[in-house]
Design a protein around this motif. Sequence first.
Motif, mmCIF file in Angstrom:
data_model
loop_
_atom_site.group_PDB
_atom_site.id
_atom_site.type_symbol
_atom_site.label_atom_id
_atom_site.label_comp_id
_atom_site.label_asym_id
_atom_site.label_seq_id
_atom_site.Cartn_x
_atom_site.Cartn_y
_atom_site.Cartn_z
ATOM 1 N N TRP A 1 35.994 48.599 29.102
ATOM 2 C CA TRP A 1 36.646 47.375 29.580
ATOM 3 C C TRP A 1 36.559 47.325 31.088
ATOM 4 O O TRP A 1 36.974 48.261 31.784
ATOM 5 C CB TRP A 1 38.109 47.335 29.139
ATOM 6 C CG TRP A 1 38.822 46.043 29.455
ATOM 7 C CD1 TRP A 1 38.651 44.840 28.844
ATOM 8 C CD2 TRP A 1 39.823 45.836 30.454
ATOM 9 N NE1 TRP A 1 39.487 43.898 29.395
ATOM 10 C CE2 TRP A 1 40.227 44.482 30.383
ATOM 11 C CE3 TRP A 1 40.433 46.675 31.395
ATOM 12 C CZ2 TRP A 1 41.190 43.944 31.231
ATOM 13 C CZ3 TRP A 1 41.394 46.141 32.238
ATOM 14 C CH2 TRP A 1 41.769 44.787 32.150
ATOM 15 N N TYR A 2 35.978 46.231 31.584
ATOM 16 C CA TYR A 2 35.905 46.016 33.022
ATOM 17 C C TYR A 2 37.010 45.043 33.421
ATOM 18 O O TYR A 2 37.040 43.902 32.934
ATOM 19 C CB TYR A 2 34.540 45.452 33.425
ATOM 20 C CG TYR A 2 34.484 45.012 34.869
ATOM 21 C CD1 TYR A 2 34.521 45.952 35.894
ATOM 22 C CD2 TYR A 2 34.427 43.658 35.202
ATOM 23 C CE1 TYR A 2 34.485 45.550 37.219
ATOM 24 C CE2 TYR A 2 34.392 43.249 36.521
ATOM 25 C CZ TYR A 2 34.424 44.204 37.530
ATOM 26 O OH TYR A 2 34.399 43.809 38.849
ATOM 27 N N PRO A 3 37.937 45.453 34.273
ATOM 28 C CA PRO A 3 39.067 44.582 34.611
ATOM 29 C C PRO A 3 38.660 43.467 35.559
ATOM 30 O O PRO A 3 38.027 43.722 36.583
ATOM 31 C CB PRO A 3 40.043 45.543 35.294
ATOM 32 C CG PRO A 3 39.171 46.607 35.883
ATOM 33 C CD PRO A 3 38.007 46.765 34.946
ATOM 34 N N PRO A 4 39.017 42.228 35.259
ATOM 35 C CA PRO A 4 38.746 41.129 36.196
ATOM 36 C C PRO A 4 39.513 41.353 37.502
ATOM 37 O O PRO A 4 40.557 42.016 37.521
ATOM 38 C CB PRO A 4 39.270 39.886 35.460
ATOM 39 C CG PRO A 4 39.403 40.300 34.034
ATOM 40 C CD PRO A 4 39.676 41.760 34.039
ATOM 41 N N HIS A 5 39.000 40.796 38.570
ATOM 42 C CA HIS A 5 39.662 40.935 39.870
ATOM 43 C C HIS A 5 41.084 40.376 39.794
ATOM 44 O O HIS A 5 41.304 39.276 39.300
ATOM 45 C CB HIS A 5 38.867 40.194 40.946
ATOM 46 C CG HIS A 5 39.484 40.301 42.310
ATOM 47 N ND1 HIS A 5 39.517 41.475 43.022
ATOM 48 C CD2 HIS A 5 40.114 39.367 43.076
ATOM 49 C CE1 HIS A 5 40.125 41.266 44.170
ATOM 50 N NE2 HIS A 5 40.496 40.004 44.228
ATOM 51 N N GLY A 6 42.039 41.161 40.269
ATOM 52 C CA GLY A 6 43.428 40.725 40.268
ATOM 53 C C GLY A 6 44.103 40.822 38.923
ATOM 54 O O GLY A 6 45.175 40.234 38.725
ATOM 55 N N PHE A 7 43.527 41.602 37.987
ATOM 56 C CA PHE A 7 44.104 41.683 36.637
ATOM 57 C C PHE A 7 45.545 42.174 36.666
ATOM 58 O O PHE A 7 46.355 41.789 35.827
ATOM 59 C CB PHE A 7 43.254 42.611 35.764
ATOM 60 C CG PHE A 7 43.524 44.072 36.006
ATOM 61 C CD1 PHE A 7 44.406 44.778 35.193
ATOM 62 C CD2 PHE A 7 42.906 44.751 37.054
ATOM 63 C CE1 PHE A 7 44.652 46.124 35.412
ATOM 64 C CE2 PHE A 7 43.156 46.092 37.278
ATOM 65 C CZ PHE A 7 44.034 46.776 36.462
ATOM 66 N N GLU A 8 45.855 43.045 37.650
ATOM 67 C CA GLU A 8 47.199 43.629 37.674
ATOM 68 C C GLU A 8 48.279 42.604 38.021
ATOM 69 O O GLU A 8 49.465 42.831 37.757
ATOM 70 C CB GLU A 8 47.257 44.808 38.665
ATOM 71 C CG GLU A 8 47.184 44.435 40.144
ATOM 72 C CD GLU A 8 45.770 44.181 40.654
ATOM 73 O OE1 GLU A 8 45.601 44.022 41.870
ATOM 74 O OE2 GLU A 8 44.838 44.156 39.819
ATOM 75 N N ARG A 9 47.861 41.474 38.569
ATOM 76 C CA ARG A 9 48.834 40.421 38.916
ATOM 77 C C ARG A 9 48.884 39.321 37.858
ATOM 78 O O ARG A 9 49.668 38.390 37.990
ATOM 79 C CB ARG A 9 48.474 39.808 40.276
ATOM 80 C CG ARG A 9 48.547 40.795 41.431
ATOM 81 C CD ARG A 9 48.321 40.098 42.765
ATOM 82 N NE ARG A 9 46.993 39.500 42.858
ATOM 83 C CZ ARG A 9 45.913 40.166 43.270
ATOM 84 N NH1 ARG A 9 45.997 41.443 43.611
ATOM 85 N NH2 ARG A 9 44.731 39.567 43.326
ATOM 86 N N ASP A 10 48.034 39.422 36.839
ATOM 87 C CA ASP A 10 47.975 38.391 35.807
ATOM 88 C C ASP A 10 48.143 39.031 34.432
ATOM 89 O O ASP A 10 47.190 39.582 33.874
ATOM 90 C CB ASP A 10 46.647 37.642 35.882
ATOM 91 C CG ASP A 10 46.587 36.454 34.926
ATOM 92 O OD1 ASP A 10 47.538 36.294 34.134
ATOM 93 O OD2 ASP A 10 45.595 35.704 34.965
ATOM 94 N N PRO A 11 49.341 38.977 33.864
ATOM 95 C CA PRO A 11 49.580 39.630 32.567
ATOM 96 C C PRO A 11 48.756 39.050 31.427
ATOM 97 O O PRO A 11 48.685 39.639 30.348
ATOM 98 C CB PRO A 11 51.082 39.406 32.333
ATOM 99 C CG PRO A 11 51.448 38.248 33.202
ATOM 100 C CD PRO A 11 50.537 38.318 34.395
ATOM 101 N N ALA A 12 48.109 37.904 31.645
ATOM 102 C CA ALA A 12 47.302 37.305 30.581
ATOM 103 C C ALA A 12 46.081 38.157 30.246
ATOM 104 O O ALA A 12 45.486 38.015 29.168
ATOM 105 C CB ALA A 12 46.854 35.903 30.988
ATOM 106 N N HIS A 13 45.677 39.047 31.165
ATOM 107 C CA HIS A 13 44.492 39.869 30.921
ATOM 108 C C HIS A 13 44.783 41.030 29.968
ATOM 109 O O HIS A 13 43.870 41.533 29.309
ATOM 110 C CB HIS A 13 43.941 40.430 32.238
ATOM 111 C CG HIS A 13 43.327 39.392 33.116
ATOM 112 N ND1 HIS A 13 42.340 38.539 32.690
ATOM 113 C CD2 HIS A 13 43.564 39.061 34.407
ATOM 114 C CE1 HIS A 13 41.993 37.725 33.680
ATOM 115 N NE2 HIS A 13 42.726 38.024 34.728
#
Length: 265
Positions: free
Chosen positions: A138-150
Amino acid sequence: MDTPHETVALFHMPLARIDEAGCIDLVLRALAARRGGWIVTANLDILRRHVVDAGFRELVRPATVFVADGMPLVWASALKGLPLPQRVAGSDLILTLSARAGRHAHSVFLIGGDHGMAEQAGCQLRRLCPGLRLAGTWYPPHGFERDPAHLPALRQALQRAQPDIVYVALGCPKQDELIAALRPEFPRTWWIGVGISFSLLAGRLRRAPRWAQRAGLEWVCRLWQEPRRLAVRYLVHGLPFAAVLLLSSAWARWAPRPRRRQGLP
């Protein structure tokens, strides 16, 4: 839980006095018993964060075992009189643990790294570790930690894969925050933060020679390759903190103890 009981505390972080082989045995015994866990591979920066950030301290408190991923921590334990047997580096453990796990047909899931690094690192692990199963990446999208939708998509992928071991390469504290959020839902899985290890496996970054690793100079090689990203971490924060760590460890062992007052006759 089958955990090492003997530890040495460096600034209240309980580092397990086990070597790399002992750490691997710990994980495999737990997997055989269908129990998971969490390994924090603590380098100098993680220990510093543990000291200065109460929130981070509380975040990693439930970890199963802390190991010393950094020669300054090994030196400090020796100065304190409770020497750690060996540095246990995440960038070594990802290979040695995977090799042993492959003999039991265990599966691994890789999270993080730069774009494409998890896939390349996974291919390398499968090539180098016969029998190892790659459950997913799994490659995390940029800013994933600020967006719980990921997180739901990752959670679903993990639920489908049910991996035995998850390597998380997001750096501190992102990797620790992700592990803390997901680990309770996967009680039979082992979670290990491995920092930059995917890029090393994929060949994007070069590992320091063994002599430099043993001499505690691996950070120089890292700094040479990524000066903009690491200069402040190593030169502004790391070196002064290393000096404080080593001096305080020596003082804890060698400082004169106050004599007890004798009672009056």
